[in-house]
Write an enzyme that holds these catalytic residues in place. Structure first.
Site, mmCIF file in Angstrom:
data_model
loop_
_atom_site.group_PDB
_atom_site.id
_atom_site.type_symbol
_atom_site.label_atom_id
_atom_site.label_comp_id
_atom_site.label_asym_id
_atom_site.label_seq_id
_atom_site.Cartn_x
_atom_site.Cartn_y
_atom_site.Cartn_z
ATOM 1 N N ASP A 22 -7.295 7.076 5.431
ATOM 2 C CA ASP A 22 -7.966 7.938 4.345
ATOM 3 C C ASP A 22 -8.035 9.703 5.104
ATOM 4 O OD1 ASP A 22 -8.690 9.132 1.928
ATOM 5 O OD2 ASP A 22 -10.586 8.342 1.851
ATOM 6 N N GLY A 23 -7.799 10.755 4.310
ATOM 7 C CA GLY A 23 -8.059 12.187 4.535
ATOM 8 C C GLY A 23 -6.869 12.828 4.842
ATOM 9 N N TRP A 27 -6.727 16.976 5.251
ATOM 10 C CA TRP A 27 -6.476 17.243 6.753
ATOM 11 C C TRP A 27 -5.408 18.452 6.466
ATOM 12 C CZ3 TRP A 27 -1.813 17.864 9.420
ATOM 13 C CH2 TRP A 27 -2.033 17.945 10.576
ATOM 14 N N HIS A 39 0.373 13.306 5.124
ATOM 15 C CA HIS A 39 1.137 11.840 5.273
ATOM 16 C C HIS A 39 2.087 11.767 6.379
ATOM 17 C CE1 HIS A 39 -1.140 11.309 1.507
ATOM 18 N NE2 HIS A 39 -0.402 11.685 0.801
ATOM 19 N N SER A 67 -1.262 2.061 -2.312
ATOM 20 C CA SER A 67 -2.110 0.954 -3.205
ATOM 21 C C SER A 67 -1.457 0.924 -4.502
ATOM 22 C CB SER A 67 -3.628 1.445 -3.351
ATOM 23 O OG SER A 67 -3.665 2.571 -4.242
ATOM 24 N N THR A 68 -1.943 -0.377 -5.047
ATOM 25 C CA THR A 68 -1.415 -0.190 -6.609
ATOM 26 C C THR A 68 -1.693 0.892 -7.560
ATOM 27 O OG1 THR A 68 -3.097 -1.749 -6.764
ATOM 28 C CG2 THR A 68 -0.804 -2.786 -6.571
ATOM 29 N N GLU A 69 -2.917 1.567 -7.006
ATOM 30 C CA GLU A 69 -3.643 2.822 -7.745
ATOM 31 C C GLU A 69 -2.833 4.070 -7.526
ATOM 32 O OE1 GLU A 69 -5.341 0.352 -6.315
ATOM 33 O OE2 GLU A 69 -5.423 -0.471 -8.549
ATOM 34 N N TRP A 71 0.212 4.911 -7.679
ATOM 35 C CA TRP A 71 1.111 5.373 -8.561
ATOM 36 C C TRP A 71 0.672 6.396 -9.549
ATOM 37 C CZ3 TRP A 71 5.749 3.810 -7.390
ATOM 38 C CH2 TRP A 71 6.084 2.666 -6.661
ATOM 39 N N ARG A 73 -0.626 9.216 -8.830
ATOM 40 C CA ARG A 73 -0.395 10.372 -8.100
ATOM 41 C C ARG A 73 0.855 11.108 -8.515
ATOM 42 N NH1 ARG A 73 -2.797 10.305 -2.125
ATOM 43 N NH2 ARG A 73 -4.700 9.099 -2.614
ATOM 44 N N LEU A 133 1.517 -7.588 18.831
ATOM 45 C CA LEU A 133 0.733 -7.319 17.460
ATOM 46 C C LEU A 133 1.589 -7.425 16.292
ATOM 47 C CD1 LEU A 133 -1.872 -4.410 17.358
ATOM 48 C CD2 LEU A 133 0.153 -4.328 15.657
ATOM 49 N N LEU A 200 -14.429 0.726 -0.760
ATOM 50 C CA LEU A 200 -13.317 -0.162 -0.234
ATOM 51 C C LEU A 200 -12.134 -0.064 -0.831
ATOM 52 C CD1 LEU A 200 -15.066 -3.701 0.179
ATOM 53 C CD2 LEU A 200 -14.448 -2.115 2.108
HETATM 54 C C1 FPP Z 1 -5.046 8.363 1.876
HETATM 55 O O1 FPP Z 1 -5.362 9.741 2.140
HETATM 56 C C2 FPP Z 1 -3.615 8.029 2.396
HETATM 57 C C3 FPP Z 1 -2.535 7.501 1.775
HETATM 58 C C4 FPP Z 1 -2.534 7.361 0.236
HETATM 59 C C5 FPP Z 1 -1.169 7.362 2.404
HETATM 60 C C6 FPP Z 1 -1.385 6.736 3.833
HETATM 61 C C7 FPP Z 1 -0.032 6.560 4.371
HETATM 62 C C8 FPP Z 1 0.215 7.030 5.529
HETATM 63 C C9 FPP Z 1 -0.638 7.397 6.733
HETATM 64 C C10 FPP Z 1 1.622 6.567 6.124
HETATM 65 C C11 FPP Z 1 1.931 5.226 6.387
HETATM 66 C C12 FPP Z 1 3.187 4.783 5.755
HETATM 67 C C13 FPP Z 1 3.939 3.490 6.005
HETATM 68 C C14 FPP Z 1 5.332 3.485 5.481
HETATM 69 C C15 FPP Z 1 3.614 2.738 7.071
HETATM 70 P P1 FPP Z 1 -5.369 10.759 0.998
HETATM 71 O O2 FPP Z 1 -3.930 11.434 0.584
HETATM 72 O O3 FPP Z 1 -6.120 10.228 -0.430
HETATM 73 O O4 FPP Z 1 -6.210 11.719 1.341
HETATM 74 P P2 FPP Z 1 -7.473 12.641 0.752
HETATM 75 O O5 FPP Z 1 -8.397 11.777 0.220
HETATM 76 O O6 FPP Z 1 -7.712 13.742 1.680
HETATM 77 O O7 FPP Z 1 -6.719 13.221 -0.502
#
Ligand code: FPP
Length: 248
Positions: A22-23, A27, A39, A67-69, A71, A73, A133, A200
């Protein structure tokens, strides 16, 4: 919150770590960048974290990528996130392969667009014989969706006469979740959520029943090996009793 520094390699290491990355958006916005830049940096952070976890001896790392949620965005952001599996293949996978990492996916694969699916499948195919891993990417994943599907499967087995209601156990439910493919490591020992949020968000609700949870203020794109080690150190200072009492 993470309180102290570093981990002790001589103490138990979590076998399975689940991360909520998250974040990214905050950021990016704090730097005058687009949310999608967050991202993109988040994907680079994931590579750092996977390699750090591999070095520590972690067996499985489950990362909440979509996440399923999600979509809900804006379409431009959804499209960007759907493009990241290609970036994973092109820019991240060679280093993961060098570290013997195996890629898997947990989520509702049927509803992932074909163009995205192809790259996830390719990453899984290219790493299927790796023995290090497991990077389990939670993609189009939602815990309630996963549990709903498990209930449907189990009900179908009962309706077909293949399963008796009295034989439905906790294992029956675990065996019908996406994480069943992780075998003995299906349930995370440690959940880490970045960015200061403490919730969560429909992630691994069944599997996290006895996991330790660590919440750090670090935004995901800043996550690195040192912060990963601090989180594992925090895990090592916890006393896991699984509902029993301490007999030491
Ligand atoms: C949440 O931060 C993050 C996501 C919804 C996407 C996370 C995805 C990646 C880090 C890339 C990984 C991708 C693959 C294919 C492995 P946010 O956008 O909700 O941040 P915010 O809360 O600051 O708005």
């Amino acid at each position: 919150m993470v309180t102290e520094v570093n981990y002790n390699p001589a103490l138990p290491i979590p076998n399975h770590i689940a991360v909520i990355m998250d974040g990214n958006g905050r950021w990016a916005q704090a730097r005058g960048l687009k949310r999608t830049d967050g991202h993109s940096e988040g994907l680079k952070a994931l590579k750092r974290v996977v390699i750090a976890a591999h070095k520590m001896g972690v067996k499985v790392l489950t990362a909440y990528a979509f996440s399923t949620e999600n979509w809900k965005r804006p379409i431009t952001e959804v499209n960007y996130l759907m493009g990241l599996p290609k970036v994973l293949n092109d820019e991240i996978l060679p280093d993961l392969i060098d570290n013997n990492v195996q890629v898997r996916m947990s989520g509702n694969f049927d509803k992932v667009p074909l163009g995205t699916k192809k790259y996830i499948q390719n990453a899984m195919d290219r790493t299927k014989d790796n023995t290090g891993l497991i990077l389990n990417i939670a993609f189009n994943y939602g815990s309630r969706d996963e549990i709903t599907k498990a209930v449907q499967n189990i009900a179908t087995s009962v309706a077909n006469g293949d399963l008796k209601v009295k034989d439905i156990s906790e294992d029956t439910i675990s065996d019908n979740l996406y994480t069943a493919q992780l075998g003995e490591y299906a349930d995370p020992d440690l959940l880490i959520r970045s960015s200061g949020e403490v919730r969560l968000s429909n992630y691994l609700l069944w599997q996290l029943a006895y996991s330790e949870m660590v919440f750090t203020d670090t935004k995901w794109p800043d996550f690195d090996e040192a912060i990963m080690q601090e989180c594992v150190g925090e895990f090592q200072r916890r006393n896991r009793r699984f509902g029993a009492i301490d007999t030491k």
